[in-house]
Design an enzyme around this catalytic site. Structure first.
Site, PDB file in Angstrom:
ATOM      1  N   GLU A 229       7.845   1.454   5.070  1.00 49.33           N
ATOM      2  CA  GLU A 229       7.186   0.350   6.038  1.00 49.33           C
ATOM      3  C   GLU A 229       7.547  -1.045   5.330  1.00 49.33           C
ATOM      4  O   GLU A 229       7.048  -1.149   3.918  1.00 49.33           O
ATOM      5  CB  GLU A 229       5.398   0.687   6.084  1.00 49.33           C
ATOM      6  CG  GLU A 229       4.863  -0.440   7.052  1.00 49.33           C
ATOM      7  CD  GLU A 229       3.408  -0.257   6.981  1.00 49.33           C
ATOM      8  OE1 GLU A 229       2.852   0.608   6.263  1.00 49.33           O
ATOM      9  OE2 GLU A 229       2.914  -0.939   7.908  1.00 49.33           O
TER      10      GLU A 229
ATOM     11  N   HIS B 171       3.835   7.392   3.410  1.00 50.12           N
ATOM     12  CA  HIS B 171       4.801   6.323   3.481  1.00 50.12           C
ATOM     13  C   HIS B 171       4.454   5.163   2.272  1.00 50.12           C
ATOM     14  O   HIS B 171       3.674   5.395   1.821  1.00 50.12           O
ATOM     15  CB  HIS B 171       4.962   5.484   4.699  1.00 50.12           C
ATOM     16  CG  HIS B 171       3.857   4.684   5.047  1.00 50.12           C
ATOM     17  ND1 HIS B 171       2.753   5.416   5.877  1.00 50.12           N
ATOM     18  CD2 HIS B 171       3.378   3.525   4.998  1.00 50.12           C
ATOM     19  CE1 HIS B 171       1.798   4.676   6.241  1.00 50.12           C
ATOM     20  NE2 HIS B 171       2.094   3.439   5.494  1.00 50.12           N
TER      21      HIS B 171
ATOM     22  N   HIS C  96       0.725  -1.138   0.047  1.00 49.79           N
ATOM     23  CA  HIS C  96      -0.101  -0.041   0.094  1.00 49.79           C
ATOM     24  C   HIS C  96       0.765   1.344   0.029  1.00 49.79           C
ATOM     25  O   HIS C  96       1.968   1.316   0.175  1.00 49.79           O
ATOM     26  CB  HIS C  96      -0.928   0.001   1.247  1.00 49.79           C
ATOM     27  CG  HIS C  96      -0.308   0.147   2.306  1.00 49.79           C
ATOM     28  ND1 HIS C  96      -0.062  -1.244   3.364  1.00 49.79           N
ATOM     29  CD2 HIS C  96       0.308   1.049   3.150  1.00 49.79           C
ATOM     30  CE1 HIS C  96       0.499  -0.753   4.551  1.00 49.79           C
ATOM     31  NE2 HIS C  96       0.535   0.593   4.480  1.00 49.79           N
TER      32      HIS C  96
HETATM   33 CO    CO Z   1       1.051   1.683   6.266  1.00 47.18          CO
END
Ligand code: CO
Length: 141
Positions: A131, A82, A7
């Site tokens: 991440e 992120h 994502h």
């Molecule tokens: Co995230």
């Protein structure tokens, strides 16, 4: 090596307003947008916009000491926060990132997908907060 892009995290002042944008401006159907949930240990509320090839993670501050509060003060209308890549084993990934000299920002902790995540300092990746998320078991996409 990192796996698939899971994502893109977008910090927003209002998740509900952002959902409207994805629905009304980009034509995402309501059933492709998840309910908003709270993740108190990470100081965020979140919802996902499910796209054919990955997700957009909308995050809104939760609580006074939310880690995304400063980001939103600098970017009051929201912004790209992120990028999240999957890895098969978060502890192995953490150890390898340390060996490679990256600044790992946290011990593995449960993220929005229910699997452990770590964050890598933006200075290691052209200014982008990364991440790393352990791939959910049984997810072979
Ligand atoms: Co995230």
């Amino acid at each position: 090596m990192i796996g698939r892009l899971n994502h893109v995290g977008i910090a927003v002042p209002s998740i509900e307003a952002a959902k409207e944008t994805y629905r009304d401006l980009y034509g995402v159907t309501a059933d492709a947008i998840t309910d908003t949930k709270e993740l108190p240990p990470q100081g965020v509320k979140y919802a996902f916009v499910n796209l054919p090839n990955c997700q957009i993670e909308l995050i809104e501050p939760l609580g006074a000491d939310s880690p995304i509060k400063n980001f939103l003060e600098k970017n009051p209308t929201g912004g790209q926060h992120h990028v999240c890549f999957e890895v098969p084993d978060i502890y192995a990934a953490r150890d390898e990132m340390v060996v490679r000299g990256a600044k790992v920002l946290n011990e593995p902790r449960i993220g929005a997908h229910g699997t452990p995540v770590i964050f890598i300092h933006p200075r290691n990746s052209n200014g982008v907060l990364i991440e790393l998320m352990e791939t959910p078991k049984g997810d072979h996409r």
